[in-house]
Write an enzyme that holds these catalytic residues in place. Structure first.
Site, PDB file in Angstrom:
ATOM      1  N   GLU A 108      43.140   5.293  65.138  1.00  0.00           N
ATOM      2  CA  GLU A 108      42.096   4.382  65.629  1.00  0.00           C
ATOM      3  C   GLU A 108      41.999   3.170  64.717  1.00  0.00           C
ATOM      4  O   GLU A 108      42.106   3.295  63.495  1.00  0.00           O
ATOM      5  CB  GLU A 108      40.710   5.040  65.625  1.00  0.00           C
ATOM      6  CG  GLU A 108      40.469   6.028  66.716  1.00  0.00           C
ATOM      7  CD  GLU A 108      39.059   6.621  66.682  1.00  0.00           C
ATOM      8  OE1 GLU A 108      38.121   5.928  66.233  1.00  0.00           O
ATOM      9  OE2 GLU A 108      38.922   7.781  67.090  1.00  0.00           O
ATOM     10  N   GLU A 112      38.063  12.957  62.922  1.00  0.00           N
ATOM     11  CA  GLU A 112      37.036  12.578  61.958  1.00  0.00           C
ATOM     12  C   GLU A 112      36.079  13.712  61.589  1.00  0.00           C
ATOM     13  O   GLU A 112      34.871  13.635  61.872  1.00  0.00           O
ATOM     14  CB  GLU A 112      36.237  11.374  62.470  1.00  0.00           C
ATOM     15  CG  GLU A 112      37.095  10.150  62.688  1.00  0.00           C
ATOM     16  CD  GLU A 112      36.303   8.854  62.795  1.00  0.00           C
ATOM     17  OE1 GLU A 112      35.066   8.912  62.915  1.00  0.00           O
ATOM     18  OE2 GLU A 112      36.926   7.780  62.747  1.00  0.00           O
ATOM     19  N   ARG A 150      45.652   7.887  73.863  1.00  0.00           N
ATOM     20  CA  ARG A 150      45.062   9.013  73.134  1.00  0.00           C
ATOM     21  C   ARG A 150      43.676   9.295  73.721  1.00  0.00           C
ATOM     22  O   ARG A 150      42.835   8.395  73.768  1.00  0.00           O
ATOM     23  CB  ARG A 150      44.953   8.661  71.639  1.00  0.00           C
ATOM     24  CG  ARG A 150      44.218   9.679  70.823  1.00  0.00           C
ATOM     25  CD  ARG A 150      44.159   9.336  69.323  1.00  0.00           C
ATOM     26  NE  ARG A 150      43.318  10.331  68.687  1.00  0.00           N
ATOM     27  CZ  ARG A 150      42.217  10.067  67.999  1.00  0.00           C
ATOM     28  NH1 ARG A 150      41.817   8.822  67.788  1.00  0.00           N
ATOM     29  NH2 ARG A 150      41.497  11.050  67.505  1.00  0.00           N
ATOM     30  N   ASN A 196      42.215   7.279  61.108  1.00  0.00           N
ATOM     31  CA  ASN A 196      41.430   6.211  61.713  1.00  0.00           C
ATOM     32  C   ASN A 196      41.040   5.244  60.595  1.00  0.00           C
ATOM     33  O   ASN A 196      40.461   5.675  59.592  1.00  0.00           O
ATOM     34  CB  ASN A 196      40.153   6.780  62.350  1.00  0.00           C
ATOM     35  CG  ASN A 196      40.454   7.756  63.490  1.00  0.00           C
ATOM     36  OD1 ASN A 196      41.597   7.904  63.914  1.00  0.00           O
ATOM     37  ND2 ASN A 196      39.422   8.413  63.989  1.00  0.00           N
ATOM     38  N   TYR A 240      39.160   1.504  59.860  1.00  0.00           N
ATOM     39  CA  TYR A 240      38.409   0.355  60.374  1.00  0.00           C
ATOM     40  C   TYR A 240      38.199  -0.727  59.318  1.00  0.00           C
ATOM     41  O   TYR A 240      38.140  -1.899  59.633  1.00  0.00           O
ATOM     42  CB  TYR A 240      37.058   0.815  60.931  1.00  0.00           C
ATOM     43  CG  TYR A 240      37.211   1.521  62.258  1.00  0.00           C
ATOM     44  CD1 TYR A 240      37.151   0.805  63.454  1.00  0.00           C
ATOM     45  CD2 TYR A 240      37.448   2.889  62.331  1.00  0.00           C
ATOM     46  CE1 TYR A 240      37.306   1.433  64.676  1.00  0.00           C
ATOM     47  CE2 TYR A 240      37.617   3.527  63.544  1.00  0.00           C
ATOM     48  CZ  TYR A 240      37.539   2.804  64.720  1.00  0.00           C
ATOM     49  OH  TYR A 240      37.710   3.427  65.940  1.00  0.00           O
ATOM     50  N   HIS A 245      36.974  15.989  69.639  1.00  0.00           N
ATOM     51  CA  HIS A 245      36.356  14.697  69.336  1.00  0.00           C
ATOM     52  C   HIS A 245      34.843  14.869  69.521  1.00  0.00           C
ATOM     53  O   HIS A 245      34.218  14.180  70.312  1.00  0.00           O
ATOM     54  CB  HIS A 245      36.942  13.599  70.226  1.00  0.00           C
ATOM     55  CG  HIS A 245      36.802  12.216  69.666  1.00  0.00           C
ATOM     56  ND1 HIS A 245      37.875  11.367  69.470  1.00  0.00           N
ATOM     57  CD2 HIS A 245      35.724  11.533  69.242  1.00  0.00           C
ATOM     58  CE1 HIS A 245      37.450  10.216  68.964  1.00  0.00           C
ATOM     59  NE2 HIS A 245      36.135  10.287  68.828  1.00  0.00           N
TER      60      HIS A 245
HETATM   61  C1  NOJ Z   1      35.460   6.587  65.233  1.00  0.00           C
HETATM   62  C2  NOJ Z   1      35.259   7.605  66.308  1.00  0.00           C
HETATM   63  O1  NOJ Z   1      36.346   8.481  66.348  1.00  0.00           O
HETATM   64  C3  NOJ Z   1      34.999   6.987  67.663  1.00  0.00           C
HETATM   65  O2  NOJ Z   1      34.500   7.991  68.474  1.00  0.00           O
HETATM   66  C4  NOJ Z   1      34.049   5.811  67.518  1.00  0.00           C
HETATM   67  O3  NOJ Z   1      33.640   5.310  68.748  1.00  0.00           O
HETATM   68  C5  NOJ Z   1      34.745   4.735  66.720  1.00  0.00           C
HETATM   69  N1  NOJ Z   1      35.058   5.258  65.409  1.00  0.00           N
HETATM   70  C6  NOJ Z   1      33.928   3.475  66.526  1.00  0.00           C
HETATM   71  O4  NOJ Z   1      32.791   3.749  65.800  1.00  0.00           O
END
Ligand code: NOJ
Length: 452
Positions: A358, A163, A74, A301, A303, A118
């Site tokens: 992500e 995002e 991606r 995404n 995390y 992005h």
């Molecule tokens: C989300 C973002 O899409 C990406 O650009 C960024 O580097 C990562 N998170 C890590 O923070």
């Protein structure tokens, strides 16, 4: 059971974070080019002018992807590289770069997944008001049309926005990201609405100009919520908190429902419409129709997440993390449960085939005396998260997973101080070294997550 046979194992990057060649071959400026070059904005004055020099080294990078056994990659198209003014004249050299990358991927048997936005908002459009100007809906549509015309013969997977929570929230509310502004709330709701309309317009244009049937998605983010226990009350509490508005209005962009309900369900969430009423732009039925253009897949995404339980008064409450809670090098909490509950909650609400677009972490990676990069923390993190994702894969329609990131890169305001890659990049020499985690991930891909 486990992951489906054709599960898509990939890794992700974005244009400004890796490409470099910021001022070459006719590329126009975007807001990050301008912002990063001004002192005081980015950690130690770093910028993306060279980044990982992927613009020149992409063939070698695709070789590494192949060695890792990636099924998909991606990446994003820098709007200002192909349309230097954001609209109008096309930069053929920029198109040629993405064409060469796509061809190289095809030859290596790696499926390209393209993100249109992005965060590289062309500076020329920013000067015309950027996301504040309703014309951006057509500008973004024009960009999507170009992408469909030039790339969709070989690319069949597109994501529109990455995002939006961040490019509106961090860029225009808290001012931590380009263009570094702290705007009135009213302005940011206008921008958000325009961004969602632009998403809808891009979906229309991709479909209108596609060269083959496309799979189109959207890639928002947010902090997930997961329940403290699996009791129905705690599960309900976590779900409620996940889809509710952020208690802090200056941080309003951090929520899921405001950004995803309109796209998938065709309306803004009631709670938000009431709460944000004083700051909202005029929202018409026609707008909502445009925003809710049917998409094929939903990307998210993820995390980390907050642990939630049902409080004594029947209200969801966050459970404190406590001393010594595990964290990554960026001090983000390590919460693997987010990768089970997040996809599950999203799927229940939106009923769309899902991609994790992500997930990953930054570590304090160094080259050891043996010349290798040992990153046990990354392997441990990914094993925990993917174990949870496997559980989700058995319950919902989960199509794929993109690790963030293929290689160390420019981490926005943190510059090169954070290393998110499976591949180590020495920024002085541009040498790449596959970290231990890259070899580990190759094993995961080879046996389709069987050992997780
Ligand atoms: C989300 C973002 O899409 C990406 O650009 C960024 O580097 C990562 N998170 C890590 O923070």
């Amino acid at each position: 059971m486990g992951f489906s046979e054709n599960f898509v194992w990939g890794a992700a990057t974005s244009a400004y974070q890796i490409e470099g060649a910021a001022k070459e071959d006719g590329k126009g400026l975007h807001i990050w080019d301008v912002y990063a070059e001004e002192p005081g904005h980015i950690y130690e004055g770093h910028h993306g002018n060279m980044a990982c020099d992927h613009y020149r080294r992409f063939r070698g990078d695709v070789k590494i992807m192949k060695e890792m056994g990636l099924k998909a990659y991606r990446f994003s198209i820098d709007w200002s590289r192909v349309l230097p003014e954001g609209r109008g004249a096309v930069n053929e050299k920029g198109i040629a770069f993405y064409n060469a990358l796509i061809d190289e991927l095809s030859e290596a048997g790696i499926e390209p997944y393209v993100t249109l936005h992005h965060w590289e908002l062309p500076y020329e459009l920013y000067k015309r008001g950027g996301w504040m100007n309703p014309q951006i809906v057509e500008w973004f549509g024009e960009f999507a049309k170009l992408a469909a015309e030039r790339f969709s013969d070989r690319v069949s997977h597109f994501f529109t926005l990455n995002e939006p929570q961040c490019f509106v929230g961090l860029g225009f509310l808290t001012g931590e990201h380009a263009p570094g502004l702290k705007m009135p709330l009213r302005d940011t709701f206008e921008m958000a609405h325009n961004a969602l309309k632009a998403h809808g317009r891009a979906v229309q244009m991709l479909r209108q100009y596609q060269k083959q049937p496309l799979t189109i998605g959207y890639a928002p983010t947010c902090g997930m919520c997961y329940p403290e226990t699996e009791s129905p009350e705690d599960v309900e509490a976590a779900k409620q908190m996940l889809f509710s508005m952020n208690p802090d209005d200056r941080n309003w962009t951090w929520n899921v429902a405001w950004w995803s309900d309109p796209v998938i369900l065709g309306h803004y969430p009631e709670e938000g419409l009431k709460r944000y009423e004083p700051w909202l732009p005029n929202i018409t039925d026609e707008d909502m129709k445009l925003i809710a253009q049917p998409i094929d897949v939903y990307g998210q995404n993820i995390y980390n997440g907050r642990c939630v339980r049902m409080g004594a008064e029947g209200k969801p409450e966050e459970v404190k993390r406590g001393e010594g809670f595990p964290k990554t090098a960026s001090s983000w909490p390590v919460t693997p449960e987010a990768l089970y509950w997040g996809p599950k909650f999203l799927y229940e609400r939106y009923r769309k085939p899902l991609y994790i677009t992500e997930n990953g972490l930054s570590c304090h990676d160094v080259v050891s005396l043996d010349g290798m990069v040992h990153d046990p923390n990354r392997i441990d993190f990914l094993a925990r998260y993917l174990g949870q994702l496997k559980r989700a894969a058995e319950e919902i329609n989960l199509r794929g997973y993109f690790q963030w990131s293929l290689m160390d890169n420019f981490e926005w305001a943190k510059g090169y101080s954070e290393r998110f890659g499976l591949v180590y990049v020495d920024y002085r020499t541009q040498e790449r070294i596959m970290k231990d985690s890259a070899y580990w991930y190759r094993g995961v891909i080879q046996n389709n997550g069987a050992g997780l």
